[in-house]
Design an enzyme around this catalytic site. Sequence first.
Site, mmCIF file in Angstrom:
data_model
loop_
_atom_site.group_PDB
_atom_site.id
_atom_site.type_symbol
_atom_site.label_atom_id
_atom_site.label_comp_id
_atom_site.label_asym_id
_atom_site.label_seq_id
_atom_site.Cartn_x
_atom_site.Cartn_y
_atom_site.Cartn_z
ATOM 1 N N TYR A 121 0.855 -1.184 0.000
ATOM 2 C CA TYR A 121 0.000 0.000 0.000
ATOM 3 C C TYR A 121 0.896 1.241 0.000
ATOM 4 O O TYR A 121 1.832 1.340 0.793
ATOM 5 C CB TYR A 121 -0.861 -0.034 1.252
ATOM 6 C CG TYR A 121 -1.874 1.079 1.403
ATOM 7 C CD1 TYR A 121 -3.180 0.914 0.970
ATOM 8 C CD2 TYR A 121 -1.542 2.273 2.025
ATOM 9 C CE1 TYR A 121 -4.127 1.907 1.135
ATOM 10 C CE2 TYR A 121 -2.478 3.279 2.199
ATOM 11 C CZ TYR A 121 -3.770 3.096 1.753
ATOM 12 O OH TYR A 121 -4.697 4.093 1.915
ATOM 13 N N ARG A 124 2.400 7.305 -0.570
ATOM 14 C CA ARG A 124 2.663 8.444 -1.460
ATOM 15 C C ARG A 124 1.373 8.875 -2.153
ATOM 16 O O ARG A 124 1.195 10.047 -2.473
ATOM 17 C CB ARG A 124 3.703 8.086 -2.522
ATOM 18 C CG ARG A 124 5.098 7.815 -1.994
ATOM 19 C CD ARG A 124 6.051 7.576 -3.148
ATOM 20 N NE ARG A 124 6.235 8.792 -3.942
ATOM 21 C CZ ARG A 124 6.803 8.810 -5.156
ATOM 22 N NH1 ARG A 124 7.213 7.686 -5.709
ATOM 23 N NH2 ARG A 124 6.938 9.947 -5.798
ATOM 24 N N HIS A 218 10.910 -21.677 4.664
ATOM 25 C CA HIS A 218 12.064 -21.033 5.288
ATOM 26 C C HIS A 218 11.602 -19.883 6.174
ATOM 27 O O HIS A 218 12.091 -19.715 7.302
ATOM 28 C CB HIS A 218 13.033 -20.531 4.215
ATOM 29 C CG HIS A 218 14.244 -19.843 4.777
ATOM 30 N ND1 HIS A 218 15.204 -20.498 5.510
ATOM 31 C CD2 HIS A 218 14.635 -18.537 4.728
ATOM 32 C CE1 HIS A 218 16.146 -19.640 5.890
ATOM 33 N NE2 HIS A 218 15.806 -18.446 5.432
ATOM 34 N N ARG A 223 10.262 -17.587 11.580
ATOM 35 C CA ARG A 223 9.321 -16.656 12.204
ATOM 36 C C ARG A 223 8.251 -17.329 13.055
ATOM 37 O O ARG A 223 7.605 -16.654 13.865
ATOM 38 C CB ARG A 223 8.662 -15.795 11.124
ATOM 39 C CG ARG A 223 9.653 -14.986 10.301
ATOM 40 C CD ARG A 223 10.559 -14.126 11.151
ATOM 41 N NE ARG A 223 11.448 -13.297 10.339
ATOM 42 C CZ ARG A 223 12.327 -12.423 10.836
ATOM 43 N NH1 ARG A 223 12.439 -12.284 12.149
ATOM 44 N NH2 ARG A 223 13.094 -11.713 10.028
#
Length: 302
Positions: A121, A124, A218, A223
């Site tokens: 997202y 700018r 991976h 995580r």
Amino acid sequence: MPLTPEQIAEIEAQRANPRPTLRAVSEGMEAHLYKAHEVLDHGFIRVIDYMGDDAAICQAARVSYGKGTKSVQNDEGLIRYLMRHWHSTPFEMCEIKLHVKLPVFVARQWIRHRTANVNEYSARYSILDREFYIPAPDQLAAQSVVNNQGRGVALEGEEAVRVLEILKSDSNRAYDNYEAMISDEGQAGLARELARMNLPMNIYTQWYWKVDLHNLFHFLRLRADSHAQYEIRVYADAICKVVADWVPAAYGAFEDYRMGGANLSGKAMDCIRRMLKGEEVTQENSGMSAGEWREFQAELEG
């Protein structure tokens, strides 16, 4: 609110218009399409699209066409062999595209996995929403005394209340100033690409993230690990549940060999062989540093 009214309407429109397909589908993954799984206070993950299933992994490994005469048991055995021996290419035949809403500081960790296609997202062109990640009280913790990049014991009482108030007030004050800078009422208004620099790292962003299964595994190995930062780990945990339904045989092998297994050094293997022979092995005669020995002991103790 994790999903905007516009996003909910878009999802409902897509769900109401199913189409037949000749491609291979995963029934487990089909159940996740057009559903948002909430994460943290304002975040979510949702599956936009996917390609392949367990059979696609086996098909690529055998370089054959269709399922042939191989049984499900043979497919599962092949997938476990591929995972066990680190044959990664067949897993790259499966891909997933996710829509993720997450705090910016989590996105900065996430983007370090440079093996995916990402479209974020843009602040700018668009105005970011007033949505910030504010940790639950039990996630407010002091700096760890043994890990320079981790958290230790939870903050309590007045200190926890004070920290939460700082997080909330600073976030809202920064957003108030953001709105004031970009406003064109009675002024030209600062460009959005400049005004965004004043926003805090806990504001939410969104992106589409497309990755193949090998590189997704991976990502999840790192995580979804108990040592990963909580705020990214809960996203990885949510993705794990999706992947387990998408490719159950592959995820089962991943869970067994990567998440439940251990990567041991040559010195560690030598210590295990000596232990099996009845030899007393200590950190002093192991050839390992104190840190290596501590981690080795943790693996043995489970």
